[in-house]
Design an enzyme around this catalytic site. Structure first.
Site, PDB file in Angstrom:
ATOM      1  N   GLY A   6       0.811  -1.211   0.000  1.00 13.06           N
ATOM      2  CA  GLY A   6       0.000   0.000   0.000  1.00 13.06           C
ATOM      3  C   GLY A   6       0.841   1.256   0.000  1.00 13.06           C
ATOM      4  O   GLY A   6       2.072   1.212  -0.038  1.00 13.06           O
ATOM      5  N   ARG A  10       9.290  -3.636  11.266  1.00  9.09           N
ATOM      6  CA  ARG A  10       9.936  -4.677  10.492  1.00  9.09           C
ATOM      7  C   ARG A  10      11.153  -5.263  11.188  1.00  9.09           C
ATOM      8  O   ARG A  10      11.354  -6.480  11.200  1.00  9.09           O
ATOM      9  CB  ARG A  10      10.419  -4.105   9.168  1.00  9.09           C
ATOM     10  CG  ARG A  10       9.493  -4.402   8.064  1.00  9.09           C
ATOM     11  CD  ARG A  10      10.048  -3.856   6.775  1.00  9.09           C
ATOM     12  NE  ARG A  10       8.930  -3.744   5.843  1.00  9.09           N
ATOM     13  CZ  ARG A  10       8.963  -3.054   4.731  1.00  9.09           C
ATOM     14  NH1 ARG A  10      10.055  -2.382   4.405  1.00  9.09           N
ATOM     15  NH2 ARG A  10       7.922  -3.027   3.939  1.00  9.09           N
TER      16      ARG A  10
END
Lengths: 540, 292, 320
Positions: free
Chosen positions: A48, A267
């Protein structure tokens, strides 16, 4: 010689957006790229594109998440500047025709991915980058900007601390030409191909970073290299979008037990947890998408379903997918301002090759495309404005001939013990092992020494293909040179940061240390060697 | 075995030899046909779907009322019907078509009609073994190239929806084998004949005609067999112009699939109206006549 | 694993002869064809030309023919091919001019053709200044599906028109056009259709469904082209020849329920187009003499023709 106001190097999202903006600001623009725009690494972005457009969102909330992911290393003024532009930049894409997924009622649907505190990522199935690239290329075509595809820029033309154009090799014609320009924009993407395995495309080799570095521009925060947690080793680094987690997927260990505490984590934390679990003898770590169901997978993650089947040979609707962290994107790069300006007049950088201080120690999931279009547009405008006001500068005479001679001298039938491919393979394995997810002083020292050794071998290496047209051996040779130089700078930066922060994790300095840590790592080329300095992060 | 027979326009228009040949062959095999007379052209892929779906639904509704499957003798009719019938499997869409177009006439299509080309009828319903037993004049020594017509090959969801139907892609080869002829296989057998662009780009169209016929010829074919009369118009009717355009001479006879089968069932070339073709069928006729 | 390759070779420049080079390579078990090509270039033959970029099957740059089947060299595994024994043949994809070895000319094959179809959105101005346009996701899904195209070239590779007419715009570019025609934010439909109706445009497509069969992303180029033609029908066809053909076809079905081919051939050519009509004569004369051709004035009405005509008129009224 060809003459333009602005020459853009690189045709990913940032390069296209910059070229469009420069053209719309009235400049005569050309775009040079070694690979066609629709084959660039920007298509890799899938999950996205962030924009604080939801009713529950604001530039301030967005900034908060970016600062958090950046682990104290973001420049707050840059973050503020960025988050206030993000909404317009993404709406520009919608107006230009991006078919973002809609929710009931026809408004944008939004995904919550990574460590975003809100559902903030607009998306196009699981090919957001691919589709955004098409829209950008459509607008690029609309502007009728000359495209020099399959052109490889071999050097910048510098004159009195000013960049006045580039020399480039036309792969199709097999001949060199120079492109005079009042302003040059580097938008060449990342460099993580220096790691193997790697999620990125073959051409993601740090060409622009190397050009700037060789010209004396600083590279900053190079040690911050993001690993992608969901890479599938069976597909040689095939990346599975984090949207898979947003759609309900789970990271599990043997026995199907999910790893706890990964919901909404950054992450680097997910990568570390996976590495930890693997080391703990869990027998492996898998991505479990089976609970999503085939129909929803087909609907929401069509590309993921297709690629995992084709490239990894697995069926996500019923198979667990072995995963592990793989080198993904740099956070650091060419030191640049929010308008892409560098320390050299007329030289600009934007997109993944640049580092504005926006992302600090780690980029928020869903930010890469936003960053490309926001700073791409600002950089294109700034370069066009500079080109308008800058005094004329002659392209240095004889520079093209020198460059031709330099490249000719690389070509020789003489046999060498090494090939470019072998040096690259060794570099890739070395970076992954010693400058990868977890680093320490000894490993970085070893990496430094071995990169030196590889550079020696590289210096003796010659290009054997004498046929000028589409000489990809020559291209690979030049790319390898760039990777070696940037790798050397990266290792120096990683050795200098004696703490763990963001994407930079040291087993010998496992904690974040704010007394020494809240500054950028700055690497400059001084007499052929990387010299590391720091620059404090400026509070608002 | 009984079918609602939909002969299509071309079998009595541009290829008037096809209709009687097909009727004779069906008669010989004992396939009973009840011809549909008050139904429209399929649209042939020329008219837009918003027109052809309603008129084809009307045809299907009539067959449904007859309680019979439809039999076609044209790849294009078969394909257009098949595609329309697939869309009409959507109950909502079917209900709308019924309501807006068929209700006036007191018709309603329930979505149940089966539509089969004669080639499928003989290979699937009649059966290869049964057919083999009917061959009275094996076409020994005749080298034949198959040519399907696009709409008897694609799209897969219409032509080969199941594993069993995959065999449809090789029915012509099988038929050539059953009648005792020899296969002259070639790459163009599933490609477009060129007919659909005859208006928009005649040069392209004739190039395709020349390409396929000369390729088959180069594989040693005595003739080509096609289940589609539109392909026949292109490959036979336009062959002289194609030769002229490409500056070559080809002279490949093109047989309709029922004619070809008819010869093996013992009909004479005249009974199969071979004389009505543009490209002379003499070579085929003399070979066949030698077989009797 | 050891594998043998036979790779298509051609030096740049007109008149150079194509040939093949054979290579034997040692590869890891999970190697793909592009791994093999990269290894060959690095270790055996630096002159070998081929393209590649993403290495993971999503960019479409490395499309080649492998043992006669078009695919992506980065996604096709060597092991099963090597297990069959013999050489693995690697060739450029069909219908595309070759520059060097496996490097094809994508510019003339695809990019230049896309450039012609006005490949950008012309906004309709319906969007408010500060918000997104409200659009049903079902409508958007169709645009997204078209834009999932990654220009791999497989539809053009399968196309039956391109081998006889390279100037045909081709299914890939037409699919790109469909992306705008099905986007409710675009307002240039009429102009787009005019462009697409030019010679070598959408009317040159034979709707053979090869493109749809070849597309690896289920974008259905053929169905999209048919849909665009139906749109042109609604808007009034601007390609004169095609318009006459369609007009005659529709009239024939409207008047009699079925097709009057004799009249169709004449009317498609145009009643005032003497040269075109003359061209039909030799074949027509031969056909009439052999009892083959339909004779226009013998064309009679079908029973039920009036009912068919009513349906056509209703459908036309509804769609206009």
């Amino acid at each position: 010689m060809q003459e333009f106001d602005v020459v853009v190097v690189g045709a990913g999202a940032a390069g296209l957006r910059a070229a469009i903006a420069a053209k719309q600001a009235g400049a005569k623009v050309a775009l040079l790229t070694k690979v066609h725009p629709l084959r660039t690494n920007s298509g890799l972005a899938q999950a996205g594109i962030n924009a604080p457009l939801g009713p529950d969102d604001s530039p301030e909330a967005y900034a908060g998440d970016i600062l958090q992911a950046g682990d104290g290393l973001c420049d707050p003024a840059v973050v503020q500047n960025f988050t206030h532009q993000a909404g317009d930049a993404v709406m520009w894409l919608e107006r230009a025709g991006t078919p973002f997924n809609r929710a009931a009622g026809g408004r944008f649907d939004r995904r919550r991915i990574g460590s975003n505190s809100r559902a903030r990522s607009l998306y196009v199935d699981d090919r957001t980058g691919h589709v955004v690239m098409q829209v950008l290329y459509e607008q690029f075509q609309r502007e009728r900007i000359p495209l020099f595809a399959d052109w490889f820029v071999t050097s910048l033309a510098l004159e009195a601390n000013r960049c006045v154009g580039v020399n480039a090799l036309g792969l199709r014609s097999g001949s060199m030409d120079s492109f005079a320009a009042k302003a040059v924009i580097l938008a060449t993407g990342g460099f993580t191909r220096m790691y193997l395995p790697s999620t990125v495309s073959m051409g993601t080799t740090g060409d622009g970073q190397n050009l700037a570095y060789q010209a004396g521009v600083s590279l900053i925060d190079l040690e911050m290299v993001q690993f992608h947690p969901l890479a599938c080793p069976g597909g040689k680094g095939l990346m599975i979008t984090e949207a898979a987690l947003a759609e309900g997927g789970q990271i599990v260990v043997a026995g199907g037990q999910p790893i706890a505490g990964l919901q909404g984590a950054t992450r680097d934390k997910i990568c570390l947890a996976i590495a930890q679990a693997s080391r703990n003898g869990a027998g492996g770590v898998w991505l479990d998408l089976t609970m999503i169901g085939r129909q929803k997978l087909h609907q929401r993650l069509p590309q993921t379903l297709d690629l995992i089947a084709k490239v990894a040979g697995l069926d996500p609707a019923k198979d667990l997918i072995p995963i592990g962290p793989v080198a993904h994107r740099p956070v650091g790069g060419i030191e640049a301002g929010t308008s892409g300006q560098t320390s050299i007049g007329g030289l600009y950088a934007c997109g993944e090759c640049a580092c504005t201080g926006l992302n600090g120690g780690g980029r928020l999931a869903g930010n890469i495309l936003t960053e490309m279009v926001v700073f791409g547009a600002r950089t294109g405008e700034a370069a066009a404005a500079y080109a308008k006001s800058a005094p004329a500068a002659a392209f240095p005479a004889g520079r093209l001939d020198e460059e031709k001679k330099r490249l000719d001298a690389l070509i020789s039938a003489e046999k060498t013990e090494y090939t470019a491919g072998r040096i690259h393979a060794e570099l890739g394995a070395l970076m992954d092992a010693k400058a990868g997810l977890l680093r320490d002083a000894a490993g970085l020292q070893a990496a430094r020494d071995q990169i030196h050794a590889l550079k020696d071998k590289y210096a003796r290496l010659r290009v054997k293909n004498q046929s000028p047209i589409y000489n990809y051996e020559l291209v690979s040779y030049l790319e390898l040179g760039a990777m070696l130089n940037v790798a050397e700078a990266l290792v120096a930066a990683a050795a200098a940061r004696k703490e763990s922060r963001g994407a930079h994790r040291r087993s010998d300095f496992p904690a974040r240390d704010d007394r020494i840590g809240i500054s950028h790592t700055v690497v400059r080329l001084v007499q052929g060697e990387p010299q590391v300095d720091t620059r404090p992060v400026v509070a608002l | 075995m009984k079918y609602a027979f939909y002969p299509g326009c071309v079998s009595r228009g541009g290829c008037p030899e096809l209709y009687p040949a097909a009727v004779r062959v069906a008669g010989k095999l004992g396939i009973e046909l009840e011809e549909m007379k008050d139904v429209a052209c399929t649209g042939a892929g020329v008219l837009p779907q918003y027109i052809t779906d309603p008129i084809n639904a009307r045809t299907f509704a009539k067959a449904e009322r007859m309680g019979l499957p439809i039999m076609t003798i044209c790849s294009t009719c078969q394909g257009v019907f098949g595609q329309a019938n697939l869309r009409l499997q959507d109950p909502e869409y079917r209900a709308r078509i019924n309501r807006e177009y068929l209700a006036d006439e007191g018709l309603e299509y329930g979505g149940t009609v089966e539509i089969k080309h004669l080639l499928w009828v003989v290979m699937e319903d009649y059966g290869a073994d049964h057919l083999k037993a009917m061959i009275s004049r094996p076409l020994k020594g005749l080298k034949v190239s198959p040519f399907y017509g696009c709409f008897l090959r694609r799209p897969p969801e219409v032509i080969t929806p199941t594993k069993e139907t995959n065999a449809r892609k090789s029915y012509l080869e099988k038929l050539i084998d059953i009648v005792g002829a020899e296969l002259a296989d070639f790459g163009g057998k599933g490609k477009c004949c060129g007919f659909p662009v005859l208006t928009a780009n005649e040069e392209s169209s004739l190039s395709m005609t020349a390409k396929h016929t000369s390729e088959a010829k180069s594989k040693g074919a005595d003739c080509m067999v096609t289940p589609c009369p539109l392909c026949h118009l292109s490959l036979d009717g336009n062959q002289p112009r194609a030769e002229q355009q490409e500056g070559t001479s080809i002279g490949l006879p093109i047989l309709h699939m029922p004619q070809f089968l008819g010869l093996a069932l013992g009909f004479s070339p005249a009974e199969m109206y071979l004389k009505r073709h543009i490209v002379s069928t003499m070579a085929v006729e003399s070979k066949v006549n030698m077989m009797t | 694993m050891q594998a043998n390759f036979s790779v298509y070779r051609k030096e740049p420049g007109a008149g150079s002869k194509a040939g093949r080079s054979t290579y034997t390579v040692e590869l890891p078990e999970d190697a793909t064809v592009i791994d093999a090509l990269l290894k060959i270039r690095d270790e055996q033959d630096p002159t070998l030309g081929f393209r590649g970029s993403c290495l993971h099957g999503y960019c479409g740059d490395c499309t080649v023919r492998i043992n006669g089947k078009a695919g992506f060299s980065c996604a096709v595994k060597v092991a099963p091919l090597a297990a069959k024994g013999g050489e693995i043949a690697v060739e450029p994809i069909r219908n595309m001019p070759v520059i060097k070895d496996l490097i094809s000319d994508w510019d003339t094959f695809l990019w230049d053709k896309i450039d012609v179809i006005k490949p950008w959105l012309e906004p309709n101005g319906a969007a408010s200044l500060d918000g997104e346009e409200l659009i049903d996701d079902k409508v958007m899904a169709k645009v997204r599906q078209a834009m999932s195209c990654f220009y791999c070239g497989l539809c053009d590779e399968g196309c039956t028109v391109l081998p006889v007419d390279f100037k045909f715009v081709g299914p890939a570019a037409l699919t790109k056009a469909s992306r705008f025609l099905c986007d409710p934010r675009d307002h240039a439909t009429a102009e787009r259709l005019r462009i697409l109706e030019r010679p070598k445009g959408m009317w040159d497509c034979v709707h053979c469904f090869e493109a749809s069969e070849h597309c690896p992303r289920e974008i259905a180029p053929t169905e999209r082209i048919i849909e665009m033609r139906d749109m042109a029908f609604k808007h009034g066809i601007t390609n004169e020849k095609v318009a006459r053909h369609h007009h005659s076809f529709a009239n024939s079905v409207r008047n009699s329920g079925w097709l009057d081919e004799g009249r169709l051939a004449i009317e498609s050519e145009g009643l005032t187009n003497i040269k075109g009509l003359m061209k039909l004569l030799p074949t027509a004369a031969k056909a009439v003499a052999r009892g083959k051709a339909p004779i226009p004035f013998l064309h009679h009405k079908r029973p039920g023709a009036d009912k068919i005509a009513r349906i056509i008129e209703k459908a036309e009224a509804k769609e206009k």
